[in-house]
Write a protein that holds these residues in place. Structure first.
Motif, PDB file in Angstrom:
ATOM      1  N   GLU A  24       9.779  21.559  20.948  1.00 45.64           N
ATOM      2  CA  GLU A  24       8.342  21.598  21.206  1.00 45.64           C
ATOM      3  C   GLU A  24       8.290  21.285  22.717  1.00 45.64           C
ATOM      4  N   LYS A  25       9.011  20.070  23.157  1.00 49.18           N
ATOM      5  CA  LYS A  25       8.880  19.341  24.176  1.00 49.18           C
ATOM      6  C   LYS A  25       9.505  20.353  25.379  1.00 49.18           C
ATOM      7  N   SER A  26      10.783  20.904  25.091  1.00 50.29           N
ATOM      8  CA  SER A  26      11.347  21.828  26.136  1.00 50.29           C
ATOM      9  C   SER A  26      10.376  23.039  26.453  1.00 50.29           C
ATOM     10  N   LEU A  27       9.813  23.648  25.133  1.00 49.47           N
ATOM     11  CA  LEU A  27       8.803  24.669  25.654  1.00 49.47           C
ATOM     12  C   LEU A  27       7.740  24.198  26.380  1.00 49.47           C
ATOM     13  N   ALA A  28       7.119  23.087  25.970  1.00 52.81           N
ATOM     14  CA  ALA A  28       5.923  22.695  27.004  1.00 52.81           C
ATOM     15  C   ALA A  28       6.400  22.423  28.279  1.00 52.81           C
ATOM     16  N   ASN A  29       7.471  21.861  28.545  1.00 51.05           N
ATOM     17  CA  ASN A  29       7.975  21.641  29.945  1.00 51.05           C
ATOM     18  C   ASN A  29       8.294  23.116  30.665  1.00 51.05           C
ATOM     19  N   TYR A  30       8.880  24.006  29.762  1.00 52.29           N
ATOM     20  CA  TYR A  30       9.009  25.676  30.430  1.00 52.29           C
ATOM     21  C   TYR A  30       7.561  26.199  30.869  1.00 52.29           C
ATOM     22  N   LEU A  31       6.669  26.022  30.047  1.00 51.92           N
ATOM     23  CA  LEU A  31       5.444  26.659  30.070  1.00 51.92           C
ATOM     24  C   LEU A  31       4.676  25.925  31.348  1.00 51.92           C
ATOM     25  N   GLU A  32       4.668  24.625  31.542  1.00 54.37           N
ATOM     26  CA  GLU A  32       4.237  23.846  32.627  1.00 54.37           C
ATOM     27  C   GLU A  32       4.811  24.215  33.707  1.00 54.37           C
ATOM     28  N   GLN A  33       6.128  24.561  33.914  1.00 54.02           N
ATOM     29  CA  GLN A  33       6.685  25.163  35.176  1.00 54.02           C
ATOM     30  C   GLN A  33       6.301  26.285  35.404  1.00 54.02           C
ATOM     31  N   LYS A  34       5.894  27.293  34.465  1.00 55.65           N
ATOM     32  CA  LYS A  34       5.497  28.608  34.831  1.00 55.65           C
ATOM     33  C   LYS A  34       3.909  28.549  35.230  1.00 55.65           C
ATOM     34  N   ARG A  35       3.263  27.649  34.751  1.00 57.99           N
ATOM     35  CA  ARG A  35       1.685  27.483  35.047  1.00 57.99           C
ATOM     36  C   ARG A  35       1.488  26.871  36.535  1.00 57.99           C
TER      37      ARG A  35
END
Length: 331
Positions: A24-35
Protein backbone atom coordinates in the motif's frame (compact mmCIF):
# COMPACT_ATOMS: atom_id res chain seq x y z
CA UNK A 1 -11.54 -22.53 15.07
CA UNK A 2 -9.02 -25.34 14.44
CA UNK A 3 -7.55 -23.46 11.45
CA UNK A 4 -7.04 -20.34 13.58
CA UNK A 5 -5.31 -22.34 16.29
CA UNK A 6 -2.85 -23.98 13.92
CA UNK A 7 0.73 -23.32 14.98
CA UNK A 8 2.32 -20.41 13.08
CA UNK A 9 -0.98 -18.90 11.84
CA UNK A 10 -0.63 -15.73 13.93
CA UNK A 11 2.92 -15.09 12.68
CA UNK A 12 1.78 -15.77 9.08
CA UNK A 13 -1.06 -13.25 9.41
CA UNK A 14 1.31 -10.69 10.93
CA UNK A 15 3.78 -11.21 8.06
CA UNK A 16 1.02 -10.94 5.46
CA UNK A 17 -0.31 -7.74 7.09
CA UNK A 18 3.20 -6.23 7.06
CA UNK A 19 3.68 -7.09 3.36
CA UNK A 20 0.26 -5.62 2.55
CA UNK A 21 1.19 -2.36 4.29
CA UNK A 22 4.44 -2.25 2.29
CA UNK A 23 2.46 -2.76 -0.93
CA UNK A 24 0.00 0.00 0.00
CA UNK A 25 2.86 2.38 0.85
CA UNK A 26 4.67 1.61 -2.42
CA UNK A 27 1.43 2.10 -4.38
CA UNK A 28 0.76 5.42 -2.63
CA UNK A 29 4.30 6.61 -3.45
CA UNK A 30 3.89 5.52 -7.08
CA UNK A 31 0.57 7.39 -7.44
CA UNK A 32 2.06 10.46 -5.75
CA UNK A 33 4.90 10.51 -8.32
CA UNK A 34 2.36 10.39 -11.17
CA UNK A 35 0.27 13.14 -9.56
CA UNK A 36 3.30 15.40 -9.23
CA UNK A 37 4.01 14.99 -12.94
CA UNK A 38 0.39 15.68 -13.96
CA UNK A 39 -1.31 17.58 -11.07
CA UNK A 40 -4.87 17.03 -12.37
CA UNK A 41 -4.47 13.44 -11.17
CA UNK A 42 -4.85 14.84 -7.63
CA UNK A 43 -8.55 15.37 -8.42
CA UNK A 44 -9.09 11.86 -9.82
CA UNK A 45 -10.13 9.01 -7.49
CA UNK A 46 -7.54 6.31 -6.74
CA UNK A 47 -9.54 3.58 -8.53
CA UNK A 48 -9.94 5.74 -11.68
CA UNK A 49 -6.29 6.74 -11.57
CA UNK A 50 -5.19 3.10 -11.37
CA UNK A 51 -7.41 2.31 -14.37
CA UNK A 52 -5.92 5.23 -16.34
CA UNK A 53 -2.33 4.24 -15.52
CA UNK A 54 -2.86 0.54 -16.21
CA UNK A 55 -4.35 1.34 -19.66
CA UNK A 56 -1.95 4.15 -20.48
CA UNK A 57 -0.76 2.49 -23.69
CA UNK A 58 -4.38 2.19 -24.91
CA UNK A 59 -5.60 5.78 -25.46
CA UNK A 60 -9.09 4.61 -26.45
CA UNK A 61 -9.57 3.23 -22.91
CA UNK A 62 -8.08 6.35 -21.29
CA UNK A 63 -10.51 8.37 -23.45
CA UNK A 64 -13.36 7.10 -21.25
CA UNK A 65 -11.89 8.93 -18.23
CA UNK A 66 -11.24 12.26 -20.00
CA UNK A 67 -14.24 14.12 -18.42
CA UNK A 68 -12.63 13.50 -15.01
CA UNK A 69 -9.48 15.30 -16.19
CA UNK A 70 -10.86 18.12 -18.37
CA UNK A 71 -14.34 18.73 -17.00
CA UNK A 72 -16.07 19.94 -20.19
CA UNK A 73 -14.51 17.38 -22.57
CA UNK A 74 -16.46 14.17 -23.21
CA UNK A 75 -13.96 12.38 -25.45
CA UNK A 76 -11.28 12.88 -28.06
CA UNK A 77 -11.79 12.16 -31.74
CA UNK A 78 -9.07 9.56 -32.27
CA UNK A 79 -7.83 8.59 -35.72
CA UNK A 80 -6.28 5.08 -35.73
CA UNK A 81 -2.60 4.73 -36.57
CA UNK A 82 -1.28 3.28 -39.83
CA UNK A 83 -0.74 -0.14 -38.22
CA UNK A 84 -2.37 -2.04 -35.35
CA UNK A 85 0.60 -1.27 -33.08
CA UNK A 86 0.78 2.41 -34.06
CA UNK A 87 -0.71 4.90 -31.58
CA UNK A 88 -3.76 6.95 -32.72
CA UNK A 89 -3.81 10.71 -33.35
CA UNK A 90 -6.23 13.14 -31.65
CA UNK A 91 -7.99 15.26 -34.30
CA UNK A 92 -10.35 17.15 -32.00
CA UNK A 93 -12.78 16.70 -29.12
CA UNK A 94 -16.47 16.55 -28.26
CA UNK A 95 -17.94 18.53 -25.38
CA UNK A 96 -19.94 16.99 -22.54
CA UNK A 97 -21.36 20.43 -21.62
CA UNK A 98 -23.93 21.14 -24.32
CA UNK A 99 -23.39 20.20 -27.97
CA UNK A 100 -20.08 21.33 -29.41
CA UNK A 101 -17.11 20.02 -31.37
CA UNK A 102 -13.62 21.54 -31.38
CA UNK A 103 -11.08 20.65 -34.07
CA UNK A 104 -7.44 20.82 -33.08
CA UNK A 105 -5.47 23.19 -35.30
CA UNK A 106 -2.94 20.37 -35.76
CA UNK A 107 -3.41 16.62 -35.13
CA UNK A 108 -1.72 15.34 -31.99
CA UNK A 109 0.01 11.95 -31.94
CA UNK A 110 -0.99 10.30 -28.64
CA UNK A 111 2.28 8.66 -27.64
CA UNK A 112 4.53 8.28 -24.64
CA UNK A 113 3.46 7.73 -21.04
CA UNK A 114 -0.12 8.60 -20.11
CA UNK A 115 0.78 11.42 -17.70
CA UNK A 116 2.80 13.11 -20.46
CA UNK A 117 0.38 12.71 -23.35
CA UNK A 118 -2.55 13.94 -21.23
CA UNK A 119 -0.56 17.15 -20.62
CA UNK A 120 0.13 17.33 -24.37
CA UNK A 121 -3.63 17.02 -25.02
CA UNK A 122 -4.35 19.85 -22.56
CA UNK A 123 -1.66 22.03 -24.16
CA UNK A 124 -2.94 21.31 -27.67
CA UNK A 125 -6.51 22.19 -26.65
CA UNK A 126 -5.29 25.50 -25.16
CA UNK A 127 -3.24 26.39 -28.25
CA UNK A 128 -6.16 25.46 -30.55
CA UNK A 129 -8.57 27.66 -28.60
CA UNK A 130 -6.05 30.53 -28.71
CA UNK A 131 -5.70 30.15 -32.50
CA UNK A 132 -9.49 29.98 -32.92
CA UNK A 133 -9.91 33.12 -30.77
CA UNK A 134 -7.35 35.06 -32.82
CA UNK A 135 -9.01 34.00 -36.10
CA UNK A 136 -12.47 34.82 -34.71
CA UNK A 137 -11.43 38.37 -33.78
CA UNK A 138 -10.63 38.94 -37.46
CA UNK A 139 -13.80 37.26 -38.77
CA UNK A 140 -15.95 39.17 -36.22
CA UNK A 141 -14.75 42.49 -37.64
CA UNK A 142 -15.62 41.36 -41.19
CA UNK A 143 -18.86 39.50 -40.37
CA UNK A 144 -22.00 40.07 -42.46
CA UNK A 145 -24.32 38.99 -39.62
CA UNK A 146 -23.93 37.74 -36.04
CA UNK A 147 -26.13 34.72 -36.82
CA UNK A 148 -23.81 33.41 -39.55
CA UNK A 149 -20.68 34.14 -37.52
CA UNK A 150 -21.71 32.32 -34.32
CA UNK A 151 -22.72 29.10 -36.11
CA UNK A 152 -19.09 28.24 -36.90
CA UNK A 153 -17.55 29.54 -33.66
CA UNK A 154 -17.28 27.82 -30.24
CA UNK A 155 -19.46 29.36 -27.51
CA UNK A 156 -16.50 30.22 -25.28
CA UNK A 157 -14.78 32.08 -28.12
CA UNK A 158 -18.00 33.92 -29.10
CA UNK A 159 -18.40 35.34 -25.59
CA UNK A 160 -14.73 36.29 -25.29
CA UNK A 161 -14.72 38.05 -28.69
CA UNK A 162 -17.92 39.89 -27.68
CA UNK A 163 -16.28 41.12 -24.46
CA UNK A 164 -13.09 42.07 -26.33
CA UNK A 165 -15.16 44.09 -28.78
CA UNK A 166 -17.18 45.72 -25.96
CA UNK A 167 -13.99 46.88 -24.17
CA UNK A 168 -12.49 48.15 -27.43
CA UNK A 169 -15.64 50.10 -28.39
CA UNK A 170 -16.01 51.51 -24.87
CA UNK A 171 -12.42 52.81 -24.98
CA UNK A 172 -13.19 54.48 -28.34
CA UNK A 173 -16.35 56.00 -26.81
CA UNK A 174 -14.34 57.58 -23.97
CA UNK A 175 -12.01 59.10 -26.59
CA UNK A 176 -15.00 60.55 -28.48
CA UNK A 177 -16.47 62.15 -25.33
CA UNK A 178 -14.00 65.02 -25.66
CA UNK A 179 -15.73 66.20 -28.84
CA UNK A 180 -19.15 64.51 -28.66
CA UNK A 181 -21.21 64.76 -25.45
CA UNK A 182 -23.68 62.14 -26.75
CA UNK A 183 -21.04 59.50 -27.53
CA UNK A 184 -21.87 57.35 -24.46
CA UNK A 185 -25.60 57.66 -25.04
CA UNK A 186 -25.14 56.63 -28.68
CA UNK A 187 -23.01 53.65 -27.63
CA UNK A 188 -25.69 52.60 -25.14
CA UNK A 189 -28.31 52.76 -27.91
CA UNK A 190 -26.10 50.63 -30.17
CA UNK A 191 -25.93 47.95 -27.43
CA UNK A 192 -29.73 48.03 -27.10
CA UNK A 193 -30.11 47.65 -30.89
CA UNK A 194 -27.66 44.74 -30.84
CA UNK A 195 -29.65 43.03 -28.07
CA UNK A 196 -32.90 43.45 -30.03
CA UNK A 197 -31.23 41.84 -33.07
CA UNK A 198 -30.09 38.88 -30.91
CA UNK A 199 -33.59 38.48 -29.45
CA UNK A 200 -34.99 38.37 -32.98
CA UNK A 201 -32.33 35.80 -33.88
CA UNK A 202 -33.14 33.49 -30.94
CA UNK A 203 -36.78 33.43 -32.03
CA UNK A 204 -35.86 31.92 -35.42
CA UNK A 205 -35.39 28.23 -36.22
CA UNK A 206 -31.98 27.50 -34.65
CA UNK A 207 -30.28 24.25 -33.71
CA UNK A 208 -30.01 23.43 -29.99
CA UNK A 209 -26.29 24.32 -29.95
CA UNK A 210 -26.76 27.65 -31.80
CA UNK A 211 -29.71 28.57 -29.56
CA UNK A 212 -27.54 28.07 -26.46
CA UNK A 213 -24.77 30.22 -27.99
CA UNK A 214 -27.26 33.00 -28.76
CA UNK A 215 -28.80 32.86 -25.26
CA UNK A 216 -25.36 33.09 -23.63
CA UNK A 217 -24.47 36.04 -25.87
CA UNK A 218 -27.74 37.76 -24.87
CA UNK A 219 -26.90 37.17 -21.18
CA UNK A 220 -23.48 38.85 -21.43
CA UNK A 221 -24.61 41.57 -23.85
CA UNK A 222 -27.42 42.48 -21.43
CA UNK A 223 -24.75 43.07 -18.78
CA UNK A 224 -22.74 45.17 -21.26
CA UNK A 225 -25.89 47.23 -21.89
CA UNK A 226 -26.37 47.68 -18.12
CA UNK A 227 -22.77 48.88 -17.75
CA UNK A 228 -23.28 51.41 -20.57
CA UNK A 229 -26.52 52.67 -18.98
CA UNK A 230 -24.84 53.02 -15.58
CA UNK A 231 -22.03 55.11 -17.12
CA UNK A 232 -24.64 57.29 -18.86
CA UNK A 233 -26.63 57.78 -15.63
CA UNK A 234 -23.50 58.55 -13.58
CA UNK A 235 -22.27 60.99 -16.25
CA UNK A 236 -18.90 59.19 -16.44
CA UNK A 237 -16.46 60.86 -18.87
CA UNK A 238 -13.11 59.60 -17.52
CA UNK A 239 -11.84 56.18 -18.56
CA UNK A 240 -10.21 55.82 -15.11
CA UNK A 241 -13.54 56.21 -13.28
CA UNK A 242 -14.11 53.36 -10.79
CA UNK A 243 -17.50 52.44 -12.32
CA UNK A 244 -15.66 51.40 -15.50
CA UNK A 245 -12.41 50.20 -13.94
CA UNK A 246 -14.33 47.80 -11.63
CA UNK A 247 -15.64 45.84 -14.63
CA UNK A 248 -13.90 42.89 -16.30
CA UNK A 249 -12.14 44.43 -19.30
CA UNK A 250 -10.81 42.13 -22.03
CA UNK A 251 -7.89 43.04 -24.28
CA UNK A 252 -6.02 41.18 -27.05
CA UNK A 253 -2.35 42.17 -27.15
CA UNK A 254 -0.74 41.62 -30.51
CA UNK A 255 2.80 41.87 -29.11
CA UNK A 256 2.22 38.91 -26.79
CA UNK A 257 -0.34 37.10 -28.97
CA UNK A 258 -2.61 36.53 -25.99
CA UNK A 259 -5.80 37.72 -24.30
CA UNK A 260 -5.63 39.62 -21.00
CA UNK A 261 -8.36 40.47 -18.49
CA UNK A 262 -8.15 43.56 -16.28
CA UNK A 263 -10.30 44.59 -13.34
CA UNK A 264 -9.35 47.58 -11.13
CA UNK A 265 -5.55 47.17 -10.82
CA UNK A 266 -5.49 43.36 -11.21
CA UNK A 267 -4.52 41.72 -14.50
CA UNK A 268 -4.80 38.08 -15.58
CA UNK A 269 -3.99 36.08 -18.67
CA UNK A 270 -7.00 34.37 -20.19
CA UNK A 271 -6.58 30.71 -19.20
CA UNK A 272 -8.18 28.98 -22.24
CA UNK A 273 -9.59 26.22 -20.03
CA UNK A 274 -12.34 24.67 -22.15
CA UNK A 275 -15.78 25.33 -20.59
CA UNK A 276 -18.15 23.89 -23.20
CA UNK A 277 -21.44 25.18 -24.59
CA UNK A 278 -23.46 25.54 -21.38
CA UNK A 279 -25.62 28.28 -19.86
CA UNK A 280 -23.98 31.30 -18.23
CA UNK A 281 -24.89 33.11 -15.03
CA UNK A 282 -26.86 36.37 -15.19
CA UNK A 283 -24.53 39.08 -13.88
CA UNK A 284 -26.05 41.36 -11.22
CA UNK A 285 -24.53 44.30 -9.27
CA UNK A 286 -23.76 41.86 -6.43
CA UNK A 287 -21.95 39.58 -8.89
CA UNK A 288 -19.82 42.56 -9.97
CA UNK A 289 -18.83 43.22 -6.35
CA UNK A 290 -17.84 39.60 -5.80
CA UNK A 291 -15.77 39.72 -9.01
CA UNK A 292 -13.85 42.74 -7.68
CA UNK A 293 -13.32 41.15 -4.25
CA UNK A 294 -12.28 37.74 -5.59
CA UNK A 295 -9.90 39.13 -8.23
CA UNK A 296 -8.25 41.43 -5.68
CA UNK A 297 -7.73 38.38 -3.44
CA UNK A 298 -6.16 36.52 -6.39
CA UNK A 299 -3.89 39.47 -7.15
CA UNK A 300 -2.72 39.61 -3.52
CA UNK A 301 -2.32 35.78 -3.38
CA UNK A 302 -4.93 35.59 -0.64
CA UNK A 303 -8.07 33.52 -0.10
CA UNK A 304 -11.63 34.65 -0.68
CA UNK A 305 -14.69 33.15 1.04
CA UNK A 306 -18.10 34.41 -0.16
CA UNK A 307 -20.54 34.31 2.76
CA UNK A 308 -24.33 34.15 2.80
CA UNK A 309 -27.38 31.88 3.17
CA UNK A 310 -27.58 28.55 1.33
CA UNK A 311 -28.79 28.66 -2.26
CA UNK A 312 -27.90 32.32 -2.95
CA UNK A 313 -25.28 31.56 -5.61
CA UNK A 314 -21.91 31.75 -3.84
CA UNK A 315 -20.52 28.63 -5.54
CA UNK A 316 -22.10 29.39 -8.94
CA UNK A 317 -20.71 32.94 -8.90
CA UNK A 318 -17.21 31.64 -8.14
CA UNK A 319 -17.52 29.07 -10.94
CA UNK A 320 -18.77 31.74 -13.34
CA UNK A 321 -15.79 33.97 -12.53
CA UNK A 322 -13.61 30.95 -13.34
CA UNK A 323 -15.46 30.63 -16.67
CA UNK A 324 -14.91 34.35 -17.42
CA UNK A 325 -11.17 33.96 -16.77
CA UNK A 326 -11.18 30.47 -18.40
CA UNK A 327 -9.50 28.94 -15.33
CA UNK A 328 -9.97 25.40 -14.07
CA UNK A 329 -12.36 25.29 -11.08
CA UNK A 330 -12.80 22.34 -8.69
CA UNK A 331 -15.77 22.26 -6.33
Amino acid sequence: AEACNTEGTYKLLESTQHKLELCEKSLANYLEQKRRIFPRFYFVSTSDLLDILSNGNQPDKVNFHLPKIIAAVDHLDLQPGATSTDRPSAMGMESCVGIEHIDFTQPLKVEGRVEFYLQDIQDRLISSLRDILFASIKTFEAKSSVGDWLKDTPNQVILTVSLLDFTKEMNKTFEKLGTDDQAMQNFYQSKVDGLVALIDLVRTDLSKADRMKTMCLITLDAHSRDISLKLVNFGVTDINHFEWQSQLRFEWREAEGDCFIMIVDAEFRYGFEYIGNGARLVITPLTDRIYVTATQALKLCMGCAPAGPAGTGKTETTKDLGAMLAKCIYV
